[in-house]
Design an enzyme around this catalytic site. Structure first.
Site, short mmCIF file in Angstrom:
data_model
loop_
_atom_site.label_atom_id
_atom_site.label_comp_id
_atom_site.label_asym_id
_atom_site.label_seq_id
_atom_site.Cartn_x
_atom_site.Cartn_y
_atom_site.Cartn_z
N GLY A 146 -5.07 -4.90 -12.70
CA GLY A 146 -4.33 -4.11 -13.69
C GLY A 146 -5.27 -3.39 -14.65
O GLY A 146 -5.03 -2.24 -15.02
N THR A 147 -6.33 -4.06 -15.06
CA THR A 147 -7.27 -3.45 -16.02
C THR A 147 -7.88 -2.19 -15.44
O THR A 147 -7.91 -1.13 -16.08
CB THR A 147 -8.38 -4.47 -16.38
OG1 THR A 147 -7.75 -5.62 -16.97
CG2 THR A 147 -9.39 -3.89 -17.33
N ASN A 201 3.77 -8.29 -21.97
CA ASN A 201 3.25 -9.57 -21.48
C ASN A 201 3.46 -10.72 -22.46
O ASN A 201 3.45 -11.88 -22.08
CB ASN A 201 1.75 -9.45 -21.15
CG ASN A 201 0.97 -8.66 -22.17
OD1 ASN A 201 1.32 -7.53 -22.50
ND2 ASN A 201 -0.08 -9.24 -22.69
N GLN A 216 3.62 -6.66 -15.50
CA GLN A 216 4.48 -7.83 -15.72
C GLN A 216 5.84 -7.70 -15.06
O GLN A 216 6.45 -8.71 -14.72
CB GLN A 216 4.62 -8.12 -17.22
CG GLN A 216 3.32 -8.58 -17.89
CD GLN A 216 2.84 -9.95 -17.43
OE1 GLN A 216 3.56 -10.71 -16.77
NE2 GLN A 216 1.59 -10.29 -17.76
N SER A 240 -0.85 -5.70 -10.56
CA SER A 240 -1.92 -6.68 -10.43
C SER A 240 -1.44 -7.81 -9.52
O SER A 240 -0.32 -8.31 -9.67
CB SER A 240 -2.25 -7.23 -11.82
OG SER A 240 -3.15 -8.29 -11.71
N ALA A 241 -2.30 -8.23 -8.58
CA ALA A 241 -1.88 -9.23 -7.59
C ALA A 241 -1.66 -10.62 -8.19
O ALA A 241 -0.75 -11.34 -7.79
CB ALA A 241 -2.91 -9.32 -6.47
N HIS A 242 -2.52 -10.99 -9.18
CA HIS A 242 -2.46 -12.40 -9.62
C HIS A 242 -1.26 -12.71 -10.51
O HIS A 242 -1.05 -13.86 -10.89
CB HIS A 242 -3.78 -12.85 -10.27
CG HIS A 242 -4.08 -12.31 -11.63
ND1 HIS A 242 -4.15 -13.10 -12.75
CD2 HIS A 242 -4.37 -11.06 -12.06
CE1 HIS A 242 -4.47 -12.37 -13.80
NE2 HIS A 242 -4.61 -11.12 -13.40
N THR A 281 -16.36 -0.39 -0.88
CA THR A 281 -15.77 -1.06 0.28
C THR A 281 -14.60 -1.93 -0.16
O THR A 281 -14.70 -2.65 -1.16
CB THR A 281 -16.84 -1.93 0.99
OG1 THR A 281 -17.92 -1.07 1.35
CG2 THR A 281 -16.28 -2.61 2.24
N CYS A 323 -4.20 -12.37 -22.00
CA CYS A 323 -5.59 -12.12 -21.66
C CYS A 323 -6.51 -12.55 -22.78
O CYS A 323 -7.72 -12.50 -22.64
CB CYS A 323 -5.80 -10.67 -21.28
SG CYS A 323 -4.89 -10.30 -19.78
#
Ligand code: PLP
Length: 368
Positions: free
Chosen positions: A72-73, A143, A171, A191-193, A229, A316
């Site tokens: 996300g950042t 968030n 979120q 964001s994946a996490h 990559t 965060c």
């Protein structure tokens, strides 16, 4: 104390889904540069494109709109650095607020909803010549409070002012149905996490025709939009998490009832309780709540000792003792230092919220 602590800090990060773990283990080990033409490279390319399709499905967009990033950042930085001027809100994540030195900050009301009149007045003052290099950036859901912004109205205002519009959707992703295709949003960050994938991978959605030049000079991966990559293992986990998350919308609807029961119990059984953003539309998983006279940091430690993991202030900045800019913007004043954040996730069950309420009632017998 229970054997396993209860985890209610999912807006900070979520546990990895089994599907994501399995997929990542499957792709780990083989030489895997998706740009290589040999069979190893082609297999890696297939993993990336399958993950892109799953992320696109959850976002309601075409796979070619998805640019993989490190999270996300990076997605927020990548889009905002394409522009010279940003109109944003006072409750954004730091990865939006701190990209440009001079942002035009739009205020929020006491419920954390953006002041649309102030936004309209600000848009009227933008010079026609400055418009191609100006972007509006307003998050879809906060968030800390879970408060949801009127993104459709804001995108309509952006469209009629001929301005690009970016929304930090980190979120809300996976918790509400998203339909990027039929929206007017120019860019969105994910964001994946936050959805049960690994940390260190995310995506930026880009509408065709909206500018996006890679910030990193290099191999021109992601169709020249993000060099480097590809993080194959992370992308594979992200895709598997997104595919799994497709079935979660109902889970978060149910969670809203568990969250509301918890808040109602606190409000009914104790004096001095404040729930931030309670009368605004909110994500079903989040509760930002304060108990008069109890410092948030002390409560977080007491909850931890009682086997419940929650946080104080911004996700965060967990670990940093700084007062929340979000709650200050909402006019919380000194109460900001008492606010704790509870956030459920894909693995949360009803009894987690029930135990949370029991523990809270034990820790907070009466107002100070
Ligand atoms: N935007 C919001 C609203 C967030 O909550 C977060 C993380 O907490 C981010 C952006 C940053 O995402 P990442 O941790 O993937 O860099």
């Amino acid at each position: 104390m229970r054997d396993m602590p209860i985890y209610l800090d999912n807006n900070a990060t979520t546990p990895l889904r089994n599907a994501a773990l399995t997929k990542m283990l499957n792709v780990m080990g083989a030489p895997a540069n998706p740009s290589s033409v040999h069979s190893f490279g082609r297999s890696a390319r297939l993993v990336v494109e399958t993950a892109r399709e799953s992320v696109a499905m959850l976002a309601g967009c075409h796979p070619e709109n998805v640019v993989f990033t490190s999270g996300g950042t990076e997605s927020n930085n990548l889009v905002l650095m394409q522009y010279d001027q940003v109109i944003t809100s006072s409750i954004e994540h730091d990865s939006v607020r701190h990209v440009h030195d001079r942002c035009k900050m739009i205020a929020v009301d006491e419920n954390g909803i953006i002041d649309l009149d102030q936004l309209a007045a600000t848009l009227c003052k933008i010079d026609e010549a400055a418009k191609p290099n100006t972007i509006i950036s307003i998050m879809a859901a906060n968030n800390e409070t879970g408060v949801i912004q009127p993104v459709d109205q804001i995108s309509e205002m952006a469209r009629s002012s001929n301005l690009a519009f970016h929304s930090d959707m980190v979120q809300i992703f996976g918790k509400r149905h998203l339909d990027f295709n039929s929206s007017e949003i120019s860019y969105a960050s994910f964001s994946a996490h936050k959805i049960g994938g690994p940390a260190g991978v995310g995506a930026l959605l880009v509408r065709p025709g909206c500018k996006l030049a890679s910030l990193l000079r290099g191999g021109g991966q992601e169709k020249g939009r993000r060099s480097g990559t590809e993080n194959l293992i992370g992308i594979a986990g992200f895709g598997a998490a997104a595919a799994d998350a497709l079935g979660d919308i109902n889970h978060y609807k149910k969670m809203a009832a568990w969250r509301n029961d918890f808040e109602d119990r606190m409000l009914n059984e104790r004096d001095g309780i404040t729930v931030f953003g309670k009368s605004a539309p909110r994500l079903g998983n989040t509760s930002c709540i304060a108990a008069a006279g109890k410092a948030a940091e002390t409560l977080v430690i007491a909850f931890d000792l009682a086997g419940v993991a929650i946080s104080a202030g911004a996700a965060c900045s967990s670990g940093k003792v700084t007062s929340s800019h979000v709650l200050r913007a909402m006019g919380a004043g000194g109460r900001a230092g008492e606010a704790i954040r509870i956030s459920g996730g894909w693995a949360t069950v009803k009894s987690d919220f029930e135990t949370l309420a029991d523990v809270f009632l034990q820790l907070y017998k009466q107002p100070a």
